[in-house]
Design an enzyme around this catalytic site. Sequence first.
Site, PDB file in Angstrom:
ATOM      1  N   VAL A 113      -0.834  -1.795   6.681  1.00  0.00           N
ATOM      2  CA  VAL A 113      -2.090  -1.683   7.426  1.00  0.00           C
ATOM      3  C   VAL A 113      -3.014  -2.851   7.126  1.00  0.00           C
ATOM      4  O   VAL A 113      -2.867  -3.537   6.106  1.00  0.00           O
ATOM      5  CB  VAL A 113      -2.827  -0.363   7.094  1.00  0.00           C
ATOM      6  CG1 VAL A 113      -2.030   0.845   7.545  1.00  0.00           C
ATOM      7  CG2 VAL A 113      -3.162  -0.276   5.609  1.00  0.00           C
TER       8      VAL A 113
ATOM      9  N   ASP B 106      -0.116   1.825  -3.255  1.00  0.00           N
ATOM     10  CA  ASP B 106       1.179   1.964  -2.576  1.00  0.00           C
ATOM     11  C   ASP B 106       2.236   2.340  -3.614  1.00  0.00           C
ATOM     12  O   ASP B 106       2.474   3.515  -3.852  1.00  0.00           O
ATOM     13  CB  ASP B 106       1.498   0.667  -1.831  1.00  0.00           C
ATOM     14  CG  ASP B 106       2.739   0.802  -0.967  1.00  0.00           C
ATOM     15  OD1 ASP B 106       3.187   1.939  -0.748  1.00  0.00           O
ATOM     16  OD2 ASP B 106       3.289  -0.222  -0.515  1.00  0.00           O
TER      17      ASP B 106
ATOM     18  N   LYS C 197      -1.283   5.556  -0.021  1.00  0.00           N
ATOM     19  CA  LYS C 197      -0.100   5.493   0.862  1.00  0.00           C
ATOM     20  C   LYS C 197       1.148   6.016   0.187  1.00  0.00           C
ATOM     21  O   LYS C 197       2.233   5.924   0.762  1.00  0.00           O
ATOM     22  CB  LYS C 197       0.191   4.017   1.221  1.00  0.00           C
ATOM     23  CG  LYS C 197      -0.804   3.336   2.085  1.00  0.00           C
ATOM     24  CD  LYS C 197      -0.488   1.850   2.253  1.00  0.00           C
ATOM     25  CE  LYS C 197       0.921   1.555   2.738  1.00  0.00           C
ATOM     26  NZ  LYS C 197       1.087   0.126   3.139  1.00  0.00           N
TER      27      LYS C 197
HETATM   28  P1  IMP Z   1       0.841  -1.360  -5.092  1.00  0.00           P
HETATM   29  O1  IMP Z   1       0.764  -2.247  -6.302  1.00  0.00           O
HETATM   30  O2  IMP Z   1       2.238  -1.306  -4.527  1.00  0.00           O
HETATM   31  O3  IMP Z   1       0.246  -0.015  -5.331  1.00  0.00           O
HETATM   32  O4  IMP Z   1       0.005  -2.076  -3.944  1.00  0.00           O
HETATM   33  C1  IMP Z   1      -1.376  -2.076  -3.947  1.00  0.00           C
HETATM   34  C2  IMP Z   1      -1.937  -3.439  -3.682  1.00  0.00           C
HETATM   35  O5  IMP Z   1      -1.300  -4.056  -2.588  1.00  0.00           O
HETATM   36  C3  IMP Z   1      -3.406  -3.311  -3.346  1.00  0.00           C
HETATM   37  O6  IMP Z   1      -4.141  -4.246  -4.090  1.00  0.00           O
HETATM   38  C4  IMP Z   1      -3.493  -3.570  -1.858  1.00  0.00           C
HETATM   39  O7  IMP Z   1      -4.541  -4.466  -1.582  1.00  0.00           O
HETATM   40  C5  IMP Z   1      -2.153  -4.172  -1.477  1.00  0.00           C
HETATM   41  N1  IMP Z   1      -1.571  -3.389  -0.362  1.00  0.00           N
HETATM   42  C6  IMP Z   1      -0.697  -2.357  -0.437  1.00  0.00           C
HETATM   43  N2  IMP Z   1      -0.387  -1.865   0.765  1.00  0.00           N
HETATM   44  C7  IMP Z   1      -1.105  -2.608   1.645  1.00  0.00           C
HETATM   45  C8  IMP Z   1      -1.227  -2.584   3.081  1.00  0.00           C
HETATM   46  O8  IMP Z   1      -0.631  -1.772   3.805  1.00  0.00           O
HETATM   47  N3  IMP Z   1      -2.076  -3.501   3.613  1.00  0.00           N
HETATM   48  C9  IMP Z   1      -2.766  -4.405   2.870  1.00  0.00           C
HETATM   49  N4  IMP Z   1      -2.676  -4.484   1.537  1.00  0.00           N
HETATM   50  C10 IMP Z   1      -1.856  -3.583   0.929  1.00  0.00           C
END
Ligand code: IMP
Length: 176
Positions: free
Chosen positions: A147, A97, A125
Amino acid sequence: MKLLIPEDEIRAAVRRLGAEITRDFAKSDPVVVPILSGSFMFAADLIRELPFPLEVDFMKVSSYKDATAPQGPIEVHLEPGTPLRGRPVLIIEDIIDSGGTLLRIIEDMRRAGAEPVKVAVLLDKRGEKGKPVPVDYTGIKRACDFVVGYGTDYAGHYRNLRGIYVLDEPDIAAYR
Ligand code: IMP
Ligand code: MG
């Protein structure tokens, strides 16, 4: 709850990733590192598409707690026990994300001496926002709201769904 990615689309993406990864890793005996908990189902399916010598070890991190937005620093709960110095590593992550989680994990693997460090992600995403994290193998690219399903959760729930779904307010309220 609204279906975003049906089971057959996930299956097709996993097969394609399996073929790509097999081309690149078939001769290098990598350590494959699923990031728990969200990637457990994706990893189980993807690893069965990799018909060459490899090891599997796990890393468990969390950053989301029970919210639908990132909160605070990334906590590492478990690191791979397998020596990584000089070994190729393939990280398996469910979702990217902001990219903060993967940046931290890639840094940890490099510090442990893994080389090269490659990344497979089921769902990207990021859209326009997010950190420029190099993802080597992307299953599905789709900017979307929070999600669940196919291993991913909200407040620990919904991991058992076969597809990936966008949550509605009642689905969130059920476990708030
Ligand atoms: P980031 O650090 O913002 O890239 O988020 C990634 C982490 O958050 C991953 O380990 C995902 O498991 C969790 N995550 C991000 N978006 C979602 C979502 O929409 N649903 C469930 N888990 C998410
Ligand atoms: Mg996760």
